[in-house]
Design a protein around this motif. Structure first.
Motif, PDB file in Angstrom:
ATOM      1  N   LEU A   1      -0.616  15.458   3.355  1.00  0.00           N
ATOM      2  CA  LEU A   1      -0.180  14.553   2.290  1.00  0.00           C
ATOM      3  C   LEU A   1       0.311  13.215   2.834  1.00  0.00           C
ATOM      4  O   LEU A   1       0.571  12.287   2.067  1.00  0.00           O
ATOM      5  CB  LEU A   1       0.941  15.196   1.469  1.00  0.00           C
ATOM      6  N   GLY A   2       0.487  13.142   4.148  1.00  0.00           N
ATOM      7  CA  GLY A   2       1.021  11.913   4.725  1.00  0.00           C
ATOM      8  C   GLY A   2       2.516  11.781   4.535  1.00  0.00           C
ATOM      9  O   GLY A   2       3.036  10.668   4.430  1.00  0.00           O
ATOM     10  N   ALA A   3       3.229  12.911   4.515  1.00  0.00           N
ATOM     11  CA  ALA A   3       4.680  12.915   4.296  1.00  0.00           C
ATOM     12  C   ALA A   3       5.354  13.639   5.456  1.00  0.00           C
ATOM     13  O   ALA A   3       5.487  14.867   5.440  1.00  0.00           O
ATOM     14  CB  ALA A   3       5.013  13.601   2.975  1.00  0.00           C
ATOM     15  N   PRO A   4       5.784  12.921   6.494  1.00  0.00           N
ATOM     16  CA  PRO A   4       6.348  13.587   7.669  1.00  0.00           C
ATOM     17  C   PRO A   4       7.751  14.140   7.467  1.00  0.00           C
ATOM     18  O   PRO A   4       8.201  14.962   8.267  1.00  0.00           O
ATOM     19  CB  PRO A   4       6.352  12.481   8.732  1.00  0.00           C
ATOM     20  N   ARG A   5       8.449  13.726   6.424  1.00  0.00           N
ATOM     21  CA  ARG A   5       9.806  14.199   6.164  1.00  0.00           C
ATOM     22  C   ARG A   5       9.886  14.726   4.730  1.00  0.00           C
ATOM     23  O   ARG A   5       9.158  14.274   3.850  1.00  0.00           O
ATOM     24  CB  ARG A   5      10.832  13.074   6.341  1.00  0.00           C
ATOM     25  N   ILE A   6      10.784  15.650   4.511  1.00  0.00           N
ATOM     26  CA  ILE A   6      10.971  16.179   3.150  1.00  0.00           C
ATOM     27  C   ILE A   6      11.299  15.050   2.178  1.00  0.00           C
ATOM     28  O   ILE A   6      10.803  15.016   1.041  1.00  0.00           O
ATOM     29  CB  ILE A   6      12.081  17.242   3.133  1.00  0.00           C
ATOM     30  N   ALA A   7      12.113  14.106   2.617  1.00  0.00           N
ATOM     31  CA  ALA A   7      12.503  12.990   1.742  1.00  0.00           C
ATOM     32  C   ALA A   7      11.328  12.102   1.367  1.00  0.00           C
ATOM     33  O   ALA A   7      11.415  11.336   0.402  1.00  0.00           O
ATOM     34  CB  ALA A   7      13.599  12.162   2.421  1.00  0.00           C
ATOM     35  N   ASP A   8      10.225  12.185   2.117  1.00  0.00           N
ATOM     36  CA  ASP A   8       9.053  11.362   1.803  1.00  0.00           C
ATOM     37  C   ASP A   8       8.251  11.910   0.634  1.00  0.00           C
ATOM     38  O   ASP A   8       7.411  11.194   0.063  1.00  0.00           O
ATOM     39  CB  ASP A   8       8.126  11.272   3.027  1.00  0.00           C
ATOM     40  N   LEU A   9       8.453  13.183   0.281  1.00  0.00           N
ATOM     41  CA  LEU A   9       7.697  13.786  -0.812  1.00  0.00           C
ATOM     42  C   LEU A   9       8.185  13.266  -2.155  1.00  0.00           C
ATOM     43  O   LEU A   9       9.385  13.112  -2.384  1.00  0.00           O
ATOM     44  CB  LEU A   9       7.837  15.309  -0.767  1.00  0.00           C
ATOM     45  N   GLY A  10       7.247  13.012  -3.063  1.00  0.00           N
ATOM     46  CA  GLY A  10       7.625  12.516  -4.382  1.00  0.00           C
ATOM     47  C   GLY A  10       6.509  12.700  -5.391  1.00  0.00           C
ATOM     48  O   GLY A  10       5.438  13.253  -5.084  1.00  0.00           O
ATOM     49  N   LEU A  11       6.765  12.229  -6.593  1.00  0.00           N
ATOM     50  CA  LEU A  11       5.794  12.401  -7.675  1.00  0.00           C
ATOM     51  C   LEU A  11       4.446  11.766  -7.371  1.00  0.00           C
ATOM     52  O   LEU A  11       3.435  12.146  -7.970  1.00  0.00           O
ATOM     53  CB  LEU A  11       6.367  11.805  -8.968  1.00  0.00           C
ATOM     54  N   GLN A  12       4.422  10.815  -6.448  1.00  0.00           N
ATOM     55  CA  GLN A  12       3.149  10.182  -6.094  1.00  0.00           C
ATOM     56  C   GLN A  12       2.206  11.146  -5.392  1.00  0.00           C
ATOM     57  O   GLN A  12       1.001  10.865  -5.263  1.00  0.00           O
ATOM     58  CB  GLN A  12       3.395   8.947  -5.208  1.00  0.00           C
ATOM     59  N   HIS A  13       2.724  12.287  -4.933  1.00  0.00           N
ATOM     60  CA  HIS A  13       1.912  13.201  -4.159  1.00  0.00           C
ATOM     61  C   HIS A  13       1.305  14.352  -4.954  1.00  0.00           C
ATOM     62  O   HIS A  13       0.492  15.110  -4.411  1.00  0.00           O
ATOM     63  CB  HIS A  13       2.757  13.805  -3.023  1.00  0.00           C
ATOM     64  N   VAL A  14       1.672  14.504  -6.211  1.00  0.00           N
ATOM     65  CA  VAL A  14       1.197  15.683  -6.937  1.00  0.00           C
ATOM     66  C   VAL A  14       1.068  15.360  -8.418  1.00  0.00           C
ATOM     67  O   VAL A  14       1.844  14.572  -8.978  1.00  0.00           O
ATOM     68  CB  VAL A  14       2.159  16.885  -6.717  1.00  0.00           C
ATOM     69  N   ARG A  15       0.074  15.979  -9.031  1.00  0.00           N
ATOM     70  CA  ARG A  15      -0.121  15.811 -10.476  1.00  0.00           C
ATOM     71  C   ARG A  15      -0.296  17.205 -11.091  1.00  0.00           C
ATOM     72  O   ARG A  15      -1.144  17.988 -10.653  1.00  0.00           O
ATOM     73  CB  ARG A  15      -1.333  14.941 -10.767  1.00  0.00           C
ATOM     74  N   LEU A  16       0.511  17.507 -12.111  1.00  0.00           N
ATOM     75  CA  LEU A  16       0.424  18.800 -12.781  1.00  0.00           C
ATOM     76  C   LEU A  16      -0.806  18.848 -13.680  1.00  0.00           C
ATOM     77  O   LEU A  16      -1.227  17.821 -14.226  1.00  0.00           O
ATOM     78  CB  LEU A  16       1.666  19.026 -13.627  1.00  0.00           C
ATOM     79  N   PRO A  17      -1.406  20.046 -13.844  1.00  0.00           N
ATOM     80  CA  PRO A  17      -2.574  20.164 -14.719  1.00  0.00           C
ATOM     81  C   PRO A  17      -2.168  19.983 -16.183  1.00  0.00           C
ATOM     82  O   PRO A  17      -1.030  20.206 -16.567  1.00  0.00           O
ATOM     83  CB  PRO A  17      -3.059  21.592 -14.456  1.00  0.00           C
TER      84      PRO A  17
END
Length: 403
Positions: free
Chosen positions: A387-403
């Motif tokens: 995902l290109g997120a090396p740290r937990i804090a880097d994860l966000g809504l930009q990385h996932v979309r719900l069906p």
């Protein structure tokens, strides 16, 4: 036409790399499991049907559980490319203390029934891995024994509120004296859900030696040998119970509990308080305002109300409603490290897994729980990197979309 020739030994020798045969059958089983679903299949083969179904099943038509798993399966990741992911850091903070991974082992009842090593095995793995572990009120190892087995683990105690509040207060005092860090108050069991697999299997606590179970025992001799030759099932909170799980819940748990009872729990328990079983945005606000330090969005693994909300779907709305400062955990339907990463990206502080480690326990005891933790850890790290997120804090809504 291609010219052909017999291969020379010098050419064959580098290709002959036979895999070392593993003599330990448990190790062979576990090494062959590459996913939690693989562990589930091993567990299914090695455990009596009624016990496996108790762990694997859910309420009524099991729609809540299937919908949760379908939601994780149907979500879409949106990777960020050209990011430096040479060093992946999975550590995070939960309840003000570090956790090596963004998940913990949630509380599960009757764990020694699933495999005789039980809660002690789970707590020891949590200690090694560096994640929290929740011991259930309906655990089959005492509060004190789990503390002695894993003294350096981040131990939480899960409480169901009993009709006899004095018994609940005693459990809280014991957990505090044994060094448990936090209390998980479960609030979604005013009455027992209709777990139809258990009813059809004639499942009881402890398992009864009926004609059906004796026949099943012939197919699972190692489980029955361990069950019958190790310490009899006892509970963290009561000496014994003869009957079904639903009968136990309906006889012991308090269906009259309201938000006002949180004041009583807060007055007795001095550490962090987590309220588990929140299923609406409004209740998330109310419970946090009433003094909870954290909430768990949970429909009890689909084991209570069928057609209940899917917890991971609630995450973005709950996070928006309660703000970034509130601790919001989530469970139900988690079968992969990618599910954990998705939940964190959608707003979870951390994720509680239950069935995932129980499949490992049934497949191979403490080694199986460790295998489950290793699988989840590798999947978390790989998903973050992709995902290109090396740290937990880097994860966000930009990385996932719900069906």
């Amino acid at each position: 036409m291609s010219d052909r020739q017999l291969p020379k030994w010098s050419e064959l020798r580098p290709l002959l790399r036979p895999k070392r045969f593993e003599l330990d059958p448990r190790r062979r089983r576990l090494d062959s499991a590459l996913t939690i679903a693989d562990l589930r299949e091993v567990a299914r083969r090695r455990t009596p049907r009624s016990v496996f179904d108790y762990t694997d099943g859910a309420a009524e038509q099991e729609l809540s559980l299937r919908r949760a798993r379908a939601t994780f399966a149907g979500l879409e990741f949106r990777p960020s490319v050209l990011r430096d992911v040479g060093d992946i850091d999975t550590t995070t903070t939960v309840l003000g203390a570090p956790s090596a991974l963004p998940f913990g082992f949630g509380p599960t009842g009757f764990t020694r029934m699933m495999q005789h090593e039980g809660e002690v095995a789970v707590a020891r793995v949590a200690e090694r891995v560096g994640i929290p572990y929740g011991l259930s009120t309906l655990g089959t190892t005492s509060i004190e024994a789990v503390a002695a087995a894993a003294p350096n683990a981040r131990r939480w105690f899960q409480l169901y509120v009993w009709r006899d509040h004095g018994a609940a207060e005693d459990l809280m005092r014991r957990a505090e004296a044994a060094g448990y860090e936090a209390l998980i108050l479960t609030v979604d069991v005013p009455v027992a859900g209709a777990r139809l697999r258990d009813t059809r299997n004639g499942f009881s606590i402890p398992p009864a030696l009926s004609a059906r179970t004796v026949l099943d025992g012939a197919r699972h001799p190692s489980w029955w040998l361990n069950f019958l030759t190790t310490e009899p099932l006892r509970f963290a909170s009561l000496d014994r119970w003869d009957g079904t799980v639903a009968e136990m819940m309906n006889a012991l748990f308090d269906p009259t509990m309201t938000l006002r009872d949180l004041e009583w729990v807060r007055a007795t328990w001095r550490g962090p308080l987590i309220v588990k079983g929140v299923q609406t945005v409004d209740d998330a606000r109310l419970v946090l305002a009433a003094g909870a330090d954290a909430i768990v969005l949970s429909n009890h693994g689909g084991r209570q109300l069928d057609r209940a909300p899917v917890p991971v779907r609630l995450l973005p709305d709950v996070r928006e409603a309660v703000g970034d400062g509130a601790e919001v955990l989530v469970d139900t339907g988690v079968m992969a490290g990618s599910d954990v990463v998705a939940a964190v990206a959608l707003g979870a502080t951390a994720v509680l897994v239950g069935r995932a480690y129980l499949y490992g326990l049934m497949a191979g005891g403490e080694q199986g729980v460790q295998r489950a933790a290793d699988i989840l850890t590798a999947e978390v790290r790989r998903t973050m990197a992709l995902l290109g997120a090396p740290r937990i804090a880097d994860l966000g809504l930009q990385h996932v979309r719900l069906p």
